[in-house]
Design an enzyme around this catalytic site. Structure first.
Site, PDB file in Angstrom:
ATOM      1  N   HIS A 165       5.273 -10.385  10.188  1.00 60.15           N
ATOM      2  CA  HIS A 165       6.322 -10.078   9.194  1.00 60.15           C
ATOM      3  C   HIS A 165       7.770 -10.262   8.786  1.00 60.15           C
ATOM      4  CE1 HIS A 165       2.707  -8.381   6.764  1.00 60.15           C
ATOM      5  NE2 HIS A 165       1.955  -7.006   8.087  1.00 60.15           N
ATOM      6  N   GLU A 194      -6.323  -6.167   9.340  1.00 66.24           N
ATOM      7  CA  GLU A 194      -6.203  -5.826   7.705  1.00 66.24           C
ATOM      8  C   GLU A 194      -5.518  -7.403   6.712  1.00 66.24           C
ATOM      9  OE1 GLU A 194      -2.656  -2.577   7.510  1.00 66.24           O
ATOM     10  OE2 GLU A 194      -3.110  -2.453   5.996  1.00 66.24           O
ATOM     11  N   HIS A 197       0.907  -0.941   0.082  1.00 66.68           N
ATOM     12  CA  HIS A 197       0.089   0.391  -0.178  1.00 66.68           C
ATOM     13  C   HIS A 197       0.833   1.103  -0.278  1.00 66.68           C
ATOM     14  CE1 HIS A 197       0.042   0.166   4.113  1.00 66.68           C
ATOM     15  NE2 HIS A 197      -0.701  -0.768   4.497  1.00 66.68           N
ATOM     16  N   ASP A 238       2.175  -7.134  13.650  1.00 64.16           N
ATOM     17  CA  ASP A 238       2.159  -6.209  13.301  1.00 64.16           C
ATOM     18  C   ASP A 238       3.478  -5.566  13.787  1.00 64.16           C
ATOM     19  OD1 ASP A 238       1.200  -6.155  10.390  1.00 64.16           O
ATOM     20  OD2 ASP A 238      -0.300  -4.614  11.249  1.00 64.16           O
ATOM     21  N   TYR A 248       9.724  -0.291   8.229  1.00 68.44           N
ATOM     22  CA  TYR A 248       8.419  -0.266   9.437  1.00 68.44           C
ATOM     23  C   TYR A 248       7.767   0.649  10.411  1.00 68.44           C
ATOM     24  CZ  TYR A 248       4.879  -3.806  10.198  1.00 68.44           C
ATOM     25  OH  TYR A 248       3.269  -4.491   9.351  1.00 68.44           O
ATOM     26  N   HIS A 264      -5.286  -9.017  14.175  1.00 65.58           N
ATOM     27  CA  HIS A 264      -5.223  -8.337  13.427  1.00 65.58           C
ATOM     28  C   HIS A 264      -6.171  -8.435  11.900  1.00 65.58           C
ATOM     29  CE1 HIS A 264      -4.553  -4.415  11.534  1.00 65.58           C
ATOM     30  NE2 HIS A 264      -3.227  -4.443  11.107  1.00 65.58           N
ATOM     31  N   ASP A 312      -3.658  -8.042   5.239  1.00 70.61           N
ATOM     32  CA  ASP A 312      -2.102  -8.652   4.532  1.00 70.61           C
ATOM     33  C   ASP A 312      -2.672 -10.481   5.730  1.00 70.61           C
ATOM     34  OD1 ASP A 312      -2.324  -7.060   6.860  1.00 70.61           O
ATOM     35  OD2 ASP A 312      -0.212  -7.064   6.021  1.00 70.61           O
ATOM     36  N   HIS A 329      -1.648  -1.394  15.035  1.00 69.20           N
ATOM     37  CA  HIS A 329      -1.926   0.218  13.483  1.00 69.20           C
ATOM     38  C   HIS A 329      -3.763   0.147  13.764  1.00 69.20           C
ATOM     39  CE1 HIS A 329      -1.404  -0.839   9.450  1.00 69.20           C
ATOM     40  NE2 HIS A 329      -1.263  -1.702   9.971  1.00 69.20           N
TER      41      HIS A 329
HETATM   42 FE1  FEO Z   1      -1.828  -3.998  10.018  1.00 72.87          FE
HETATM   43 FE2  FEO Z   1       0.232  -6.409   8.662  1.00 72.87          FE
HETATM   44  O1  FEO Z   1      -0.858  -5.345   8.587  1.00 72.87           O
END
Ligand code: FEO
Length: 394
Positions: free
Chosen positions: A225, A80, A24, A164, A192, A78, A82, A145
């Site tokens: 990640h 989001e 993104h 994250d 990051y 989370h 991903d 976040h």
């Molecule tokens: Fe907030 Fe890795 O997504």
């Protein structure tokens, strides 16, 4: 593809996105991973999903360890996509599983997917769920976040699964930080933080304080990640870095960001760089034509001084500079010292738009500096004095 054991009976079952170059708007030259963990206890528990197009990799790794019909819980730290993109398909394979998440997580899942028939266990800050020999404790970290963000702690294994938090957009053959190129991964961790978590430093500090007050004994941090921080030394290293970044402690560096049309703004940027070099201050200079915004922002945690240079175009900010300033405004790093500079043809003062963003961010500033067309030597001397004023700010 198989699951990989990271602690006794706890397996990495994520996916590696080797070819990811953009997340993104954030350049990811080292790819990324979507990490997911399977805890083989009496109640088999999966923690987090992966991006939708990598679901088959996750499924294959899970199948190497268990049948989907045996999964009791799926923890959604989370939403989001991903990390949640694979959840609908996983829930089709394991419809008996109960999703553990917080109320904001449930709302977000329902806003993203058709969740008909899904079972939930909704947790609050500090709640625990026993899965057999192990107890999972949940720490909600709203706006770190997303509103739904939370972390899972496995007390018996001294393992934190922070989603994250503490991650890096890094993809390699390794799973553990100790096996990877150290400086590359530390840079990716800093990048990051700056590109994803900068707007939420207050929440990050609060989460670190909460974790400290809970006295969690952690000897492994396995984010969603990148690579896993293993052993007390690495855990302290990444927690210490987050503490420093969240508090805005920097290395006293200068970062000069600019674009240029006919070389005038570049001349000013080079002049500023010389002033910092003469003063013995480390400096980086980035032209927006050749450097990605996210690559530049990665340098910001180290910076005390930020200079942004603009060549005025059609009486406006140059589009790439405007884009960078918009990105910066959203990330809202605190505690910097800013100088806006640039060149113009017939409308002076456009650089004040940059200055106003510095002021909005609460930075210390000196008067913006702009010059008509190409700066001559007397102008460059005046500009040097302005840069020195910036350095002199206390
Ligand atoms: Fe907030 Fe890795 O997504």
């Amino acid at each position: 593809m198989k699951g990989v054991e990271i602690k006794k009976d706890i397996y990495w079952v994520g996916a590696k996105d080797w070819n990811l170059q953009e997340f993104h708007g954030y350049a990811t030259p080292h790819g990324s991973t979507y990490n997911s963990y399977l805890i083989m206890d009496e109640k088999i528990t999966l923690v987090d999903g992966v991006k939708h197009y990598m679901v088959n990799e996750q499924i294959e790794r899970i199948k190497s360890l268990t049948d989907f019909s045996k999964i009791a819980y799926i923890v959604v730290n989370h939403v989001e996509m991903d990390h949640s993109g694979s959840i609908p398909q996983l829930m089709k394979l394991a419809p008996q599983a109960t999703i553990i998440t917080n109320s904001a997580g449930k709302q977000a899942l329902e806003a993203h997917f058709d969740t008909t028939g899904w079972n939930y266990e909704i947790i609050k800050m500090g709640d625990s769920v026993s899965i057999g020999k192990r107890t999972l404790t949940f720490m909600t970290t709203p706006m770190l976040h997303w509103p739904d963000s939370m972390m899972t702690y496995v007390k018996e294994d001294k393992l934190l699964l922070p989603n994250d938090g503490f991650g890096q957009h890094y993809c390699g053959d390794e799973l553990f930080f100790k096996d990877a190129p150290r400086e590359v991964v530390l840079h990716d961790a800093q990048s990051y933080f700056a590109n994803i978590l900068y707007p939420y430093v207050a929440q990050a500090e609060k989460a670190l304080q909460t974790a400290a007050s809970l006295n969690l004994d952690i000897d492994m941090i396995a984010p969603s990640h990148g690579l896993i921080w293993s052993g007390k030394e690495e855990v302290e290293l990444i927690l210490g870095l987050y503490d420093k970044w969240a508090k805005g402690e920097n290395k006293g560096k200068a970062v000069i960001v600019y674009d240029t049309m006919w070389g005038a703004t570049e001349k000013l940027a080079e002049t500023a760089m010389g002033v910092f070099q003469d003063a013995g201050i480390p400096v980086s200079k980035y032209c927006l034509r050749t450097h990605e915004m996210s690559e530049i922002i990665a340098d910001f945690p180290d910076a005390e001084y930020i200079l942004i240079g603009n060549p005025t175009l059609n009486n406006q900010l140059y589009p790439r500079v405007a884009g960078f300033v918009t990105y910066l405004r959203g990330l809202a790093p605190k505690g910097k010292k800013g100088l806006a500079f640039g060149s113009y043809g017939w409308k002076p003062g456009v650089v004040k738009q940059i200055q106003s963003v510095f002021e909005e961010l609460g930075w210390q500033t000196v008067e913006p500096f702009d010059e008509k067309y190409t700066p001559k030597s007397d102008v460059l001397e005046r500009f040097k004095e302005r840069v020195k004023e910036l350095i002199a700010l206390k």
